[in-house]
Every structure is written in structure tokens, then in C-alpha cells.
Design an enzyme around this catalytic site. Structure first.
Site, short mmCIF file in Angstrom:
data_model
loop_
_atom_site.label_atom_id
_atom_site.label_comp_id
_atom_site.label_asym_id
_atom_site.label_seq_id
_atom_site.Cartn_x
_atom_site.Cartn_y
_atom_site.Cartn_z
N ARG A 1 -44.51 13.84 -12.31
CA ARG A 1 -45.44 12.73 -12.13
C ARG A 1 -45.82 12.61 -10.65
NH1 ARG A 1 -41.69 9.61 -14.83
NH2 ARG A 1 -41.47 8.34 -12.97
N TYR B 1 -49.60 18.27 -16.43
CA TYR B 1 -48.17 18.16 -16.69
C TYR B 1 -47.73 16.79 -17.18
CZ TYR B 1 -43.19 18.92 -16.16
OH TYR B 1 -41.86 19.04 -16.41
N LYS C 1 -46.36 7.35 -20.57
CA LYS C 1 -46.18 6.33 -19.53
C LYS C 1 -47.47 5.56 -19.27
CE LYS C 1 -42.01 7.99 -18.70
NZ LYS C 1 -40.80 7.37 -19.25
N HIS D 1 -39.40 0.17 -20.70
CA HIS D 1 -38.82 1.50 -20.50
C HIS D 1 -37.38 1.47 -21.01
CE1 HIS D 1 -37.75 4.86 -17.41
NE2 HIS D 1 -38.19 5.39 -18.52
N SER E 1 -34.02 6.64 -13.87
CA SER E 1 -33.80 8.08 -14.02
C SER E 1 -32.39 8.44 -13.58
CB SER E 1 -34.82 8.83 -13.17
OG SER E 1 -34.61 10.21 -13.24
N CYS F 1 -29.51 8.00 -15.06
CA CYS F 1 -28.47 6.99 -15.26
C CYS F 1 -27.93 6.97 -16.68
CB CYS F 1 -29.00 5.60 -14.88
SG CYS F 1 -29.28 5.40 -13.11
N ASP G 1 -36.72 6.25 -25.02
CA ASP G 1 -37.47 6.05 -23.77
C ASP G 1 -38.28 4.76 -23.69
OD1 ASP G 1 -38.18 7.07 -21.17
OD2 ASP G 1 -40.16 7.59 -21.95
N ARG H 1 -38.60 20.33 -18.95
CA ARG H 1 -38.64 19.40 -20.09
C ARG H 1 -38.53 20.11 -21.44
NH1 ARG H 1 -39.03 13.71 -18.82
NH2 ARG H 1 -39.28 13.71 -16.56
#
Length: 612
Positions: free
Chosen positions: A85, A225, A234, A254, A276, A278, A301, A394
Site C-alpha cells: 500500500r 497491487y 481497504k 479493521h 499489523s 500483532c 480482517d 500475499r
């Protein structure tokens, strides 16, 4: 001039594409601006997907994987400049700058549109323009949220087919209801002149990811991407949907959603927000280690949460797939994810290739292959001084392939949320688990959610970064207004239906430097304690920051951990929390006048309890 309908007939033999006048007009306008060679309306069929992926293989964009190892799956390798991103080029172009807030980049909408119109003029020349009708959430929901992505990337079409419900069925429902849809325009920004050879991964050095919240529209340019290009994720499901949720009285978050069943057969549903790195996906696909407890997943997510008819908070996962970070996902850490991936029907991006036609990434297996082709196409061995897979590589996999997927995933009404977890990555200060005193104190916990930077990130190690509700990059409007909206939801929820809020920290360290808690499947023990708190069974200690497990209340049966070690993991150090207060003060100061008064009160009361 050839019309959109004429193009559709000559491209695919279908009849006129749509009876939705606004959609037809928008597609016509985009085609006139971007000047594609062809316009194709995506139907979402298997035949279509087979044709497009074969086309991508021929173009060198995809590599077909070994059918026995990963059936129906492909590997893609992006341009090295297009791997994540682009937050610095992500904008919220609200009419008033104040409405974007300090967490977002802003540009005046007309100025941004002029810039984008210049970039999109002829941007699809030499390419096919694909029209992808999609819906986030369930097609038969009371209020389905439609979108239409226009793109010139076949990779995006193949990935959107996994990540959302797309195609003809969606278009027919959109026409039947004559519904509003979020227009989501995307181009890789790489037009082809006559006779010009294409490249396997077209993109542009200039990248823009732009949201117009009042119009509910998205424009993305230059990147092929992930979250930059799969605009239902998102961009729609968080940034635009958060604005919709504010205006319509719900929450777009989120968050993962999981279902927990006790040995007595009682079901509970938990939503959890983690920044991210975690442990979010691992918790969503948790294998419990305590006897008699069962976990099922509903999402890893994003959660859309609405107030139900009885004043309860109900959540749905608006996505149809997993778009997970590959490195660190493995058979020893997340076997449920690996079993889903192993079934195939996936698109992998920037992972490494094995010599037998499979894929590999760091952490996938305990044993490292002797030889790989890395994500840049080079030979790789364990002695190589670089990772084989890109750190942000990914897997894109249908969620239906998860063995532990709850049947309730398919319920358009969603599930009642009983508990909400917020969690960050902190070596000290934040205990293993803390229960909030009230909804507002839980919102305070979420608003001050923090993680420490690690050696894997650029910049100073150990720096505490705030990430409210793990939504810092995804709030589509002013962050203070967002927190006010969270606080206001409380007034719409029934007292006996109110979810309890907990703060967790799987990453606390001992005085010797090791992890204070084993994590992974053992986190089910923390979930058990939270559920037993809801049931009034588990004891807790009242501390200045909230309620933590009392001695003996956290189930450690069969775990190589003493009660003293549990006490260390759950200890609230008053001096550490006093040292935390200036950072919270500094963080809240950034909100200015938009900080909810209730959160200022929470901070004042915490300060008083800490005796500072």
C-alpha cells in the site's frame, strides 16, 4: 462512436450490459476518458476466470502452479516498485479539509479531480477495460452495499473474484433494486501504443489512491497491487464504509470475527482489532489448546457491525476471501490457514517458487528448501543473504476453503458480538489482558491502542506508535469524529446486550527478555477468561487501568507456566503507567477540539487513579 453496449456485443457476444442507467452512463464516461480498445463486463463465471488466467499466464503475469500441490492456483510477481500500500499517496478528498482530520492526506476535491482526469486521459489505450459489479457483504442483505470496479488489470479481476461476490448475479440485483453503488475506478497507468509490447506487471511510477467521501467514490492510479488495486477491500470496506457507517449509525472496522463455543455448548462471538504484525490472522484461525472449547472463524480482517433489533451489536464479514501476509503463516503457527491454502484456487503474489512447481515463504515450513526461485526470479538457497519471499508477499484464497468457517458466515444478519478485543505489541506496561470498566473506558483503550516498532520496520526501534482501533490508515474521516461515533454507538445498544471490551497484549516480555505468554493456541485461555468474565464466573483484580485476572482465574492447566509467571504477565506496574501518561496526553493533543470530551474525562480519571 461505438457505444458501451456495442463493445459488449463485439467482445463477448452478450446482450446489452445493464438497465442501470447511472451505471451505464458512468461506464460510458470512463471509456470516453480512458480510451480502451475494448470494454468487457465481468460475469464472475469459472469459464471467464479460466480464460483470463490463461491470458495472464501467456502474458507472463502469472505462473501456473503444480496442479497436485496447489490446484487451480497461480503465482504472480509484481514490479519491485509496486509491492505494498502507498499510504503517502493515499488521500481523503473531503469537501472540507477539517473532515479529513490529521490522520489523512487531503487535497481539495476539484484540484484532485483535475489531476486525476489528466492522468486517466487515454490511460487504458491498448488495453481492455473490465467492469466488475461487486457487493461487499451478502447479496440478500437488507441493505446490500454495491460497488463497481472499473480496471484495466486482469490480475485485479482474478483477485476480486476471490475477495468479493462479483459478476452477473450482483449486476442483476443492482438493476432490480436500482441501488446506489460505489464507483471505484482503477488503472495501472500504462497505456500501450500500437505495436508496443506489454510487460508482465504494468504499473506507473506515479501512484494515487483517492477517496471522495461525500460522493462515496474511489479512484486508484498507477499501482496493480493489493489494497491499492482491489478496491473493495481497504478503500471501500474501510475508508468509504467508515463514512457510510458514521452517517447511517453503524461501524466499519479493521477487525476479525470469531465464534467461541464453551464445553457447555454456549456460543459467543468476539470481534478483535490488531495492528499489523500483532497476531490478528492467527487469532481468527485459532486452534484452542483447552479441552472442550471450540473456535470457528467468520472473518480475519474486516467487520461491519450494526445495531440489531434488540439493541445488540451484530457483525458480518463483508469479504469473500483472505488476502493474507504470507511470511509467518505456516504449518506450525497457523495450520488452519495452511489447510485452506493447500486446497488451491489461490493467487500468490511475490512469494518464492519451489523446484516442483509449488510456492514457499519464510515461516511456511520448519524446514527450508535447499533451492528456490525468489520473488525477483533469482536462484536462492538458505545461504542467500536476502529473503526468498517479499516481506509483504500475499496469499489470496477463498474464505469458503477454511475448514473451521462458521455456518453463520452465510447469515446476512450477522452474529451478535459479545466481546471486543483491542491488542497491540508492547514489551512492557500493557498486561496480557485487561477488561474495561465500561463502554467508554473500552473506547479509551481502543483510542490509545499502541505498538512498539520492531527491527523489521524502518526508523527507531521501540518507539510507541498509536493506532486507534487499529484503523489509523483506514479511517475515512476525522479521527476525533470517528472516536465520537464509537462513543455514541453506546446509546443505541441495550444495557443487557452491551459487548464487553478487553485490551490484550500477547507480546509482553519478562524481566529476562523472553515472552511472558506463549501465545498462538494458548491465547484461547485468555478468551476463556474473557467469556467467564461475561458469565460472572472468573475473578478479577481492580487496577487503575481496569480489571486483570485474579490469581488462579486464568486456566493454565497443562501449560508449563507457574502462577508467579502468570502474575508477571498480568501485572500492572503503576510507575510504567505513569510514564505512559505523557505519551497519551501528546497523542490526544493532536485531535484538537474534535477529541470526545468523554475520552478526556477517562484520561483525567486514569491519571487520578495512578496518583499522578
Amino acid at each position: 462512436m461505438t457505444t458501451i453496449a456495442d463493445r459488449q456485443v463485439q467482445d463477448s457476444g452478450h446482450s446489452a450490459p445493464t438497465t442501470h442507467a447511472k451505471l451505464a452512463q458512468w461506464v460510458e464516461e470512463v471509456a470516453a476518458l480512458t480510451k480502451p480498445d475494448r470494454v468487457y463486463w465481468v460475469d464472475g463465471s469459472q469459464e471467464e476466470n479460466d480464460r483470463l488466467t490463461a491470458q495472464l499466464v501467456e502474458a507472463g503475469t502469472l505462473i501456473k502452479l503444480n496442479e497436485e500441490k496447489f490446484p487451480g492456483s497461480f503465482a504472480a510477481f509484481s514490479d519491485p516498485s509496486d509491492v505494498a500500500r502507498v499510504e503517502e499517496q493515499t488521500f481523503i478528498c473531503s469537501v472540507n479539509e477539517r473532515d479529513a482530520g490529521f490522520t489523512n492526506n487531503w487535497m481539495e476535491p476539484n484540484e484532485m479531480k483535475a489531476k486525476l482526469n489528466g492522468l486517466f486521459d487515454g490511460a487504458m489505450r491498448g488495453r481492455t477495460m473490465y467492469v466488475i459489479p461487486f457487493v461487499m457483504g451478502h447479496l440478500d442483505a437488507e441493505d446490500p452495499k454495491f460497488g463497481v470496479e472499473i480496471t484495466d488489470s486482469e490480475y485485479v479481476v482474478a483477485s476480486m473474484r476471490i475477495m468479493a461476490r462479483i459478476g452477473t448475479d450482483v449486476l442483476r440485483k443492482l438493476e432490480e433494486k436500482q441501488s446506489f453503488f460505489v464507483p471505484a475506478l482503477h488503472s495501472v497507468g500504462a497505456p500501450l501504443e500500437a505495436g508496443q509490447a506489454d510487460v508482465p506487471w504494468p504499473c506507473n511510477p506515479e501512484k494515487w489512491i483517492v477517496h471522495f467521501p461525500e460522493e462515496r467514490s474511489i479512484v486508484s492510479y498507477g499501482s496493480g497491487y493489493g489494497g491499492n488495486a482491489l478496491l473493495g477491500k481497504k478503500c471501500f470496506a474501510l475508508r468509504i464504509a467508515s463514512v457510510m457507517a458514521r452517517d447511517e449509525g453503524w461501524l466499519a472496522e479493521h477487525m476479525l470475527i470469531l465464534k467461541l463455543t464453551s464445553p457447555e455448548g454456549k456460543d459467543y462471538h468476539v470481534a478483535a482489532a490488531f495492528p499489523s504484525a500483532c497476531g490478528k490472522t492467527n487469532l481468527a484461525l485459532l486452534d484452542p489448546t483447552i479441552e472442550g472449547w471450540k473456535v470457528e472463524t467468520l472473518g480475519d480482517d474486516i467487520a461491519w457491525m450494526r445495531v440489531g433489533a434488540n439493541g445488540e451489536l451484530r457483525a458480518v464479514n463483508p469479504e469473500a476471501g483472505l488476502f493474507g501476509v504470507a511470511p509467518g503463516t505456516g504449518w506450525s503457527t497457523n495450520p488452519n490457514a495452511m489447510r485452506a491454502i493447500e486446497k488451491g484456487n489461490s493467487v500468490f503474489t511475490n512469494v518464492a517458487l519451489t523446484d516442483d512447481g509449488g510456492v514457499w515463504w519464510e515461516g511456511m515450513t520448519d524446514e527450508t528448501p535447499a533451492h528456490l526461485t525468489d520473488w525477483l526470479g533469482n536462484d536462492w538457497t538458505p545461504e542467500s543473504d536476502r529473503p526468498a519471499a517479499h516481506p509483504n508477499s500475499r496469499f489470496c484464497t477463498p474464505i469458503a476453503q477454511i475448514d473451521m468457517l462458521s455456518d453463520e458466515y452465510n447469515d446476512p444478519q450477522g452474529v451478535k458480538i459479545d466481546a471486543i478485543l483491542f491488542g497491540g505489541r508492547r514489551k512492557t506496561t500493557v498486561p496480557l489482558v485487561t477488561q474495561a470498566r465500561s463502554w467508554t473506558s473500552g473506547v479509551f483503550m481502543g483510542s490509545t491502542l499502541s505498538s512498539e516498532t520492531t527491527a523489521a520496520a524502518a526508523g527507531q526501534v521501540g518507539l510507541v506508535r498509536r493506532d486507534p482501533m487499529a484503523m489509523l490508515p483506514f479511517i475515512g474521516y476525522d479521527a476525533g469524529d470517528y472516536l465520537n461515533h464509537w462513543d455514541s454507538i453506546r446509546s443505541h445498544l441495550a444495557e443487557d446486550q452491551l459487548p464487553q471490551i478487553f485490551l490484550v497484549n500477547w507480546f509482553r516480555r519478562t524481566s529476562e527478555g523472553g515472552f511472558a505468554w506463549p501465545g498462538f493456541g494458548e491465547n484461547s485461555r485468555v478468551l476463556k477468561w474473557a467469556i467467564e468474565r461475561l458469565e460472572g464466573k472468573a475473578d478479577a483484580v481492580d487496577t487503575p487501568i481496569g480489571f486483570v485476572p485474579a490469581a488462579g482465574s486464568l486456566d493454565i492447566k497443562g501449560l508449563d507456566l507457574s502462577e508467579d509467571e502468570v502474575a508477571e504477565a498480568t501485572h500492572v506496574d503503576v510507575d510504567e503507567w505513569r510514564a505512559e501518561l505523557p505519551g497519551i496526553e501528546e497523542w490526544f493533543a493532536r485531535f484538537g477540539d474534535s477529541l470526545p470530551a468523554s475520552l478526556r474525562t477517562e484520561l483525567d480519571e486514569l491519571t487520578a487513579r495512578l496518583g499522578r
